[in-house]
Design a protein around this motif. Structure first.
Motif, PDB file in Angstrom:
ATOM      1  N   ALA A 262      33.926  45.522  35.377  1.00 30.90           N
ATOM      2  CA  ALA A 262      32.972  45.807  36.454  1.00 30.90           C
ATOM      3  C   ALA A 262      33.574  45.350  37.783  1.00 30.90           C
ATOM      4  N   TYR A 263      33.481  46.180  38.821  1.00 33.87           N
ATOM      5  CA  TYR A 263      34.001  45.808  40.138  1.00 33.87           C
ATOM      6  C   TYR A 263      33.497  46.809  41.169  1.00 33.87           C
ATOM      7  N   GLU A 264      33.633  46.448  42.436  1.00 31.11           N
ATOM      8  CA  GLU A 264      33.388  47.409  43.511  1.00 31.11           C
ATOM      9  C   GLU A 264      34.493  47.351  44.562  1.00 31.11           C
ATOM     10  N   CYS A 265      34.631  46.197  45.260  1.00 23.39           N
ATOM     11  CA  CYS A 265      35.487  46.182  46.455  1.00 23.39           C
ATOM     12  C   CYS A 265      36.947  45.873  46.174  1.00 23.39           C
ATOM     13  N   ASN A 266      37.254  45.175  45.085  1.00 22.03           N
ATOM     14  CA  ASN A 266      38.623  44.758  44.771  1.00 22.03           C
ATOM     15  C   ASN A 266      39.203  43.849  45.851  1.00 22.03           C
ATOM     16  N   SER A 267      38.343  43.250  46.664  1.00 26.85           N
ATOM     17  CA  SER A 267      38.823  42.474  47.811  1.00 26.85           C
ATOM     18  C   SER A 267      38.140  41.118  47.947  1.00 26.85           C
ATOM     19  N   GLY A 268      37.342  40.695  46.973  1.00 27.83           N
ATOM     20  CA  GLY A 268      36.738  39.365  47.035  1.00 27.83           C
ATOM     21  C   GLY A 268      35.415  39.299  47.765  1.00 27.83           C
ATOM     22  N   GLY A 269      34.827  40.445  48.134  1.00 28.97           N
ATOM     23  CA  GLY A 269      33.636  40.395  48.960  1.00 28.97           C
ATOM     24  C   GLY A 269      32.320  40.633  48.250  1.00 28.97           C
ATOM     25  N   CYS A 270      32.300  41.476  47.218  1.00 36.38           N
ATOM     26  CA  CYS A 270      31.004  41.932  46.686  1.00 36.38           C
ATOM     27  C   CYS A 270      30.469  41.056  45.567  1.00 36.38           C
ATOM     28  N   GLY A 271      31.315  40.362  44.842  1.00 34.66           N
ATOM     29  CA  GLY A 271      30.862  39.486  43.749  1.00 34.66           C
ATOM     30  C   GLY A 271      30.619  40.205  42.434  1.00 34.66           C
ATOM     31  N   THR A 272      30.858  41.509  42.378  1.00 33.76           N
ATOM     32  CA  THR A 272      30.573  42.266  41.154  1.00 33.76           C
ATOM     33  C   THR A 272      31.463  41.840  39.978  1.00 33.76           C
ATOM     34  N   CYS A 273      32.656  41.339  40.277  1.00 31.77           N
ATOM     35  CA  CYS A 273      33.632  41.057  39.211  1.00 31.77           C
ATOM     36  C   CYS A 273      33.613  39.597  38.750  1.00 31.77           C
ATOM     37  N   LYS A 274      32.491  38.876  39.009  1.00 33.79           N
ATOM     38  CA  LYS A 274      32.428  37.457  38.599  1.00 33.79           C
ATOM     39  C   LYS A 274      32.687  37.317  37.107  1.00 33.79           C
TER      40      LYS A 274
ATOM     41  N   GLN B 182      34.456  32.674  38.662  1.00 37.05           N
ATOM     42  CA  GLN B 182      35.564  33.106  39.504  1.00 37.05           C
ATOM     43  C   GLN B 182      35.440  34.613  39.703  1.00 37.05           C
ATOM     44  N   LEU B 183      36.287  35.137  40.585  1.00 38.96           N
ATOM     45  CA  LEU B 183      36.312  36.587  40.815  1.00 38.96           C
ATOM     46  C   LEU B 183      37.563  37.165  40.169  1.00 38.96           C
ATOM     47  N   ALA B 184      37.374  38.158  39.301  1.00 33.46           N
ATOM     48  CA  ALA B 184      38.527  38.745  38.607  1.00 33.46           C
ATOM     49  C   ALA B 184      39.503  39.391  39.588  1.00 33.46           C
ATOM     50  N   CYS B 185      38.977  39.895  40.728  1.00 34.72           N
ATOM     51  CA  CYS B 185      39.871  40.566  41.685  1.00 34.72           C
ATOM     52  C   CYS B 185      40.664  39.568  42.516  1.00 34.72           C
ATOM     53  N   GLN B 186      40.314  38.277  42.429  1.00 39.93           N
ATOM     54  CA  GLN B 186      41.019  37.255  43.214  1.00 39.93           C
ATOM     55  C   GLN B 186      41.698  36.235  42.312  1.00 39.93           C
TER      56      GLN B 186
HETATM   57 FE1  FES Z   1      34.261  42.781  44.793  1.00 37.39          FE
HETATM   58 FE2  FES Z   1      35.817  41.396  43.088  1.00 37.39          FE
HETATM   59  S1  FES Z   1      35.350  43.501  43.060  1.00 37.39           S
HETATM   60  S2  FES Z   1      34.533  40.633  44.655  1.00 37.39           S
END
Ligand code: FES
Length: 341
Positions: free
Chosen positions: A35-47, A75-79
């Motif tokens: 699960a993800y949206e922004c891939n940039s650490g902003g949305c929190g979807t990838c917790k 943590q955030l998977a994208c970060q």
């Molecule tokens: Fe948005 Fe990781 S996908 S914070």
């Protein structure tokens, strides 16, 4: 030599992660529906939560994690970059869309730079592999570092064109005041080499027979242009209707109309509504205000049975989504947007 680590997700299959790759990207490259949206650490979807193993993080305090999340060890998977084999409670997306190309890394060369407005440029990059993505998706555009800075910097930019076998990727990049990366990207010239990683994003053109509405604010124009172009090349395009709402600040931000005009001949009906929030009265006799207000003025009667695509600054996206869900009662499966911060 780069190593590859094994990542296990309880209840799902395990997948490889190349040294230096983030957990999210490694999962998506392997076809795991994280699960993800922004891939940039902003949305929190990838917790997610690390169950076993060591990791490094790209950002110490990303916007997508609250203090409470951090206390609970999230943590955030994208970060997050695994430093060895890892077991992780990664959140999976049960409605993983089909037809996504798996993201890959490759290099490309800038072949054209075209100014669109006073602070927006269209950058064309050609890679030696086909450009494989869905209308509305984005890629991470990366540049080698400069002396004294990080070795590599990248930002997410949406493609404005359509997938093609020639490897052509077009982006609209806005120069942000004090934006170190956007300043360098908008300053690129022909022949420059850039790194691409993609495609990413879930807010892409859906395979339904509903007519569509595109709502674009500011730099959200590129993905909405791609979605509209995608509709215009569908086999049933001549029976499809598009309502395109664009919100900018001033007359010098105007450029959306040329893109909508380009495809209008392919569709049965196109309505273009442009609204400016801070236009000079002497220069602009069109509607003033914000794009969600223009959408509200159009009303749900004609639009409620459509697929609605939204891209733009978070306050605008939030205002539109709130109205669609809470006031217009539009089912969430008809609303498509990726949250960026
Ligand atoms: Fe948005 Fe990781 S996908 S914070």
């Amino acid at each position: 030599r780069d190593e590859t680590y094994a990542v296990s997700v309880p209840g799902a299959s395990s997948f490889p992660c190349s040294q230096g790759d983030t957990l999210l990207r490694a999962a998506l490259r392997a076809g795991v529906p994280a699960a993800y949206e922004c891939n940039s650490g902003g949305c929190g979807t990838c917790k997610f939560v690390v169950e076993d193993g060591e990791v490094a993080v790209l950002q110490e305090e990303p916007a997508g994690l609250t203090a409470r999340d951090r206390r609970k060890g999230k943590q955030l998977a994208c970060q997050t970059v695994p430093l060895g084999d890892l077991t992780a409670q990664l959140l999976l997306n049960p409605q993983w869309p089909s037809g996504h190309a798996r993201p890959r890394r490759f290099s490309g060369e800038v072949t054209a730079v075209r100014p669109l407005t006073h602070d927006l440029v269209e950058i064309t990059i050609v890679t030696d592999r086909p450009a494989d993505f869905l209308p509305g998706q984005f890629a991470m555009v990366g540049l080698d570092g400069v002396a004294g800075g990080p070795a590599h910097t990248e930002r997410a930019y949406s493609m404005s064109n359509l997938a093609n076998p020639e490897g052509i990727w077009q982006f609209q990049v806005k120069r942000v005041p004090d934006g170190a990366v956007s300043g360098r990207v908008t300053g690129l010239t022909r022949g420059a080499v850039v790194h691409l990683d993609g495609p990413y994003g879930n807010a892409h053109l859906q395979d339904t027979d509903r007519d569509i509405v595109c709502v674009a604010g500011g730099s959200g124009l590129a993905p909405m242009v791609s979605v509209a172009r995608g509709l215009a090349v569908r086999p049933d395009a001549s029976r499809r209707r598009l309502d395109f709402f664009y919100g900018g600040r001033a007359c010098r931000d105007r450029c959306a109309q040329e893109f909508v005009a380009e495809i209008s001949g392919a569709l049965s009906q196109v309505r273009f509504v442009e609204v400016l929030s801070a236009a000079d009265e002497d220069d602009w006799d069109g509607p003033r205000g914000y794009v969600h207000e223009a959408l509200a003025a159009a009303g749900p009667a004609e639009l409620a049975d459509r697929d609605i695509y939204i891209a733009g600054p978070p306050p605008m996206t939030d205002a539109v989504v709130r109205m669609l869900v809470l006031e217009w009662r539009i089912p969430v499966e008809q609303i498509h947007y990726d949250r960026f911060f």
